[in-house]
Design a protein around this motif. Sequence first.
Motif, mmCIF file in Angstrom:
data_model
loop_
_atom_site.group_PDB
_atom_site.id
_atom_site.type_symbol
_atom_site.label_atom_id
_atom_site.label_comp_id
_atom_site.label_asym_id
_atom_site.label_seq_id
_atom_site.Cartn_x
_atom_site.Cartn_y
_atom_site.Cartn_z
ATOM 1 N N ALA A 45 0.834 -1.211 0.000
ATOM 2 C CA ALA A 45 0.000 0.000 0.000
ATOM 3 C C ALA A 45 0.861 1.251 0.000
ATOM 4 C CB ALA A 45 -0.933 0.000 1.202
ATOM 5 N N GLU A 46 1.937 1.238 0.777
ATOM 6 C CA GLU A 46 2.840 2.395 0.793
ATOM 7 C C GLU A 46 3.476 2.586 -0.581
ATOM 8 O OE1 GLU A 46 3.092 4.577 3.363
ATOM 9 O OE2 GLU A 46 1.578 3.337 4.321
ATOM 10 N N ASP A 47 3.961 1.498 -1.154
ATOM 11 C CA ASP A 47 4.565 1.576 -2.489
ATOM 12 C C ASP A 47 3.543 2.033 -3.524
ATOM 13 O OD1 ASP A 47 6.951 0.690 -1.417
ATOM 14 O OD2 ASP A 47 6.703 -1.380 -2.109
ATOM 15 N N ALA A 48 2.331 1.485 -3.430
ATOM 16 C CA ALA A 48 1.287 1.836 -4.393
ATOM 17 C C ALA A 48 0.884 3.300 -4.260
ATOM 18 C CB ALA A 48 0.072 0.924 -4.205
ATOM 19 N N THR A 49 0.856 3.810 -3.038
ATOM 20 C CA THR A 49 0.534 5.231 -2.831
ATOM 21 C C THR A 49 1.552 6.107 -3.548
ATOM 22 O OG1 THR A 49 -0.517 4.765 -0.716
ATOM 23 C CG2 THR A 49 0.189 7.036 -1.097
ATOM 24 N N HIS A 50 2.810 5.774 -3.378
ATOM 25 C CA HIS A 50 3.852 6.535 -4.073
ATOM 26 C C HIS A 50 3.680 6.429 -5.587
ATOM 27 C CE1 HIS A 50 5.910 7.493 -0.397
ATOM 28 N NE2 HIS A 50 5.959 6.216 -0.059
ATOM 29 N N GLU A 51 3.330 5.230 -6.046
ATOM 30 C CA GLU A 51 3.147 5.017 -7.486
ATOM 31 C C GLU A 51 1.954 5.816 -8.019
ATOM 32 O OE1 GLU A 51 3.905 3.612 -11.308
ATOM 33 O OE2 GLU A 51 5.177 3.557 -9.526
ATOM 34 N N VAL A 52 0.874 5.900 -7.230
ATOM 35 C CA VAL A 52 -0.295 6.687 -7.651
ATOM 36 C C VAL A 52 0.120 8.129 -7.939
ATOM 37 C CG1 VAL A 52 -2.474 7.735 -6.861
ATOM 38 C CG2 VAL A 52 -2.056 5.294 -6.499
ATOM 39 N N TRP A 73 -9.957 10.744 -10.515
ATOM 40 C CA TRP A 73 -8.798 10.464 -11.366
ATOM 41 C C TRP A 73 -7.729 9.732 -10.558
ATOM 42 C CZ3 TRP A 73 -4.063 13.708 -11.604
ATOM 43 C CH2 TRP A 73 -3.224 13.372 -12.662
ATOM 44 N N LEU A 74 -7.441 10.223 -9.359
ATOM 45 C CA LEU A 74 -6.434 9.592 -8.512
ATOM 46 C C LEU A 74 -6.873 8.195 -8.075
ATOM 47 C CD1 LEU A 74 -5.399 12.682 -6.363
ATOM 48 C CD2 LEU A 74 -3.980 11.506 -8.078
ATOM 49 N N PHE A 75 -8.153 8.052 -7.730
ATOM 50 C CA PHE A 75 -8.641 6.731 -7.351
ATOM 51 C C PHE A 75 -8.649 5.789 -8.552
ATOM 52 C CE2 PHE A 75 -10.017 8.532 -3.336
ATOM 53 C CZ PHE A 75 -9.828 7.459 -2.468
ATOM 54 N N GLY A 76 -8.854 6.318 -9.749
ATOM 55 C CA GLY A 76 -8.754 5.503 -10.959
ATOM 56 C C GLY A 76 -7.341 4.971 -11.143
ATOM 57 N N ILE A 77 -6.358 5.822 -10.911
ATOM 58 C CA ILE A 77 -4.963 5.386 -10.976
ATOM 59 C C ILE A 77 -4.713 4.320 -9.915
ATOM 60 C CG2 ILE A 77 -2.560 6.110 -10.647
ATOM 61 C CD1 ILE A 77 -3.401 8.871 -11.817
ATOM 62 N N ALA A 78 -5.232 4.559 -8.704
ATOM 63 C CA ALA A 78 -5.068 3.583 -7.622
ATOM 64 C C ALA A 78 -5.721 2.245 -7.992
ATOM 65 C CB ALA A 78 -5.659 4.130 -6.321
ATOM 66 N N ALA A 79 -6.906 2.303 -8.573
ATOM 67 C CA ALA A 79 -7.596 1.072 -8.976
ATOM 68 C C ALA A 79 -6.798 0.329 -10.038
ATOM 69 C CB ALA A 79 -8.995 1.396 -9.489
ATOM 70 N N ASN A 80 -6.184 1.054 -10.958
ATOM 71 C CA ASN A 80 -5.346 0.410 -11.978
ATOM 72 C C ASN A 80 -4.135 -0.269 -11.347
ATOM 73 O OD1 ASN A 80 -6.970 1.097 -14.140
ATOM 74 N ND2 ASN A 80 -5.889 3.013 -14.515
ATOM 75 N N ILE A 81 -3.564 0.354 -10.355
ATOM 76 C CA ILE A 81 -2.417 -0.241 -9.666
ATOM 77 C C ILE A 81 -2.856 -1.508 -8.932
ATOM 78 C CG2 ILE A 81 -0.781 0.101 -7.760
ATOM 79 C CD1 ILE A 81 -0.566 3.059 -8.783
ATOM 80 N N VAL A 82 -4.017 -1.452 -8.313
ATOM 81 C CA VAL A 82 -4.535 -2.644 -7.634
ATOM 82 C C VAL A 82 -4.789 -3.746 -8.658
ATOM 83 C CG1 VAL A 82 -6.500 -3.596 -6.355
ATOM 84 C CG2 VAL A 82 -5.470 -1.435 -5.639
ATOM 85 N N ALA A 83 -5.360 -3.395 -9.796
ATOM 86 C CA ALA A 83 -5.601 -4.389 -10.846
ATOM 87 C C ALA A 83 -4.284 -4.998 -11.312
ATOM 88 C CB ALA A 83 -6.347 -3.758 -12.016
ATOM 89 N N ASP A 84 -3.235 -4.161 -11.394
ATOM 90 C CA ASP A 84 -1.907 -4.669 -11.761
ATOM 91 C C ASP A 84 -1.418 -5.687 -10.742
ATOM 92 O OD1 ASP A 84 -1.920 -2.932 -13.930
ATOM 93 O OD2 ASP A 84 -0.583 -1.463 -12.989
ATOM 94 N N GLN A 85 -1.857 -5.550 -9.507
ATOM 95 C CA GLN A 85 -1.415 -6.438 -8.432
ATOM 96 C C GLN A 85 -2.500 -7.454 -8.047
ATOM 97 O OE1 GLN A 85 0.268 -4.272 -5.155
ATOM 98 N NE2 GLN A 85 1.285 -2.825 -6.496
ATOM 99 N N HIS A 86 -3.395 -7.724 -8.975
ATOM 100 C CA HIS A 86 -4.551 -8.591 -8.715
ATOM 101 C C HIS A 86 -4.152 -9.948 -8.127
ATOM 102 C CE1 HIS A 86 -8.454 -10.418 -9.080
ATOM 103 N NE2 HIS A 86 -7.990 -11.313 -9.913
#
Length: 191
Positions: A45-52, A73-86
């Motif tokens: 989550a910390e890494d993903a936050t930085h990535e967002v 927009w930011l939550f969309g980026i976050a959702a894409n990162i989560v999808a990347d880590q599915h």
Amino acid sequence: MMSDAHDTETLARSVDDPDHFAVLYRRYVPQIVRYLRGRLSPDAAEDATHEVFLRAFRQRASYDPRFPTARPWLFGIAANIVADQHRDEIRRLRALERESQATASEARPRFADTPDLSPELAAALRRLSLGDREALLLTVWGELSYEETAAALGIAIGTVRSRIARARSFLRAELAGTDMPHTNPKGGLRV
């Protein structure tokens, strides 16, 4: 720097003066962190936050100015990162399910700001389709409105409503035979 400027203005200014982007970061980082901690392991989550925010910073010049708030927009980026880590998310839900099945006398390690999931709820969330799970958790853990969830996922609001209704119906059916209440005070999930 104007801290009360609309996100559109802030992003536009940040193209020429990157320091303006810090306003957007301070405004939304707590919400993004909270959402990602519910979806990923604490370190991820910390890494993903930085990535967002890194992705948002890199894409700031192409932000659509029709939207005054960058939150979806930011939550969309976050959702894409989560999808990347599915795959990692599925593994985490399985681990939470196993961990939750430990005897009640054993102390379970918990991380601050992460939802407390019963093994039944973790298993049921894992079995949801990715689209249904993403829409549900953006509204529950991300605390986005249906409109914001639609913008974050780039889908129609009717699709969001359908996905959430389908997810809740699925979870109710999955949890019907358990002693688990349909609400979870720490996770906030109501089915």
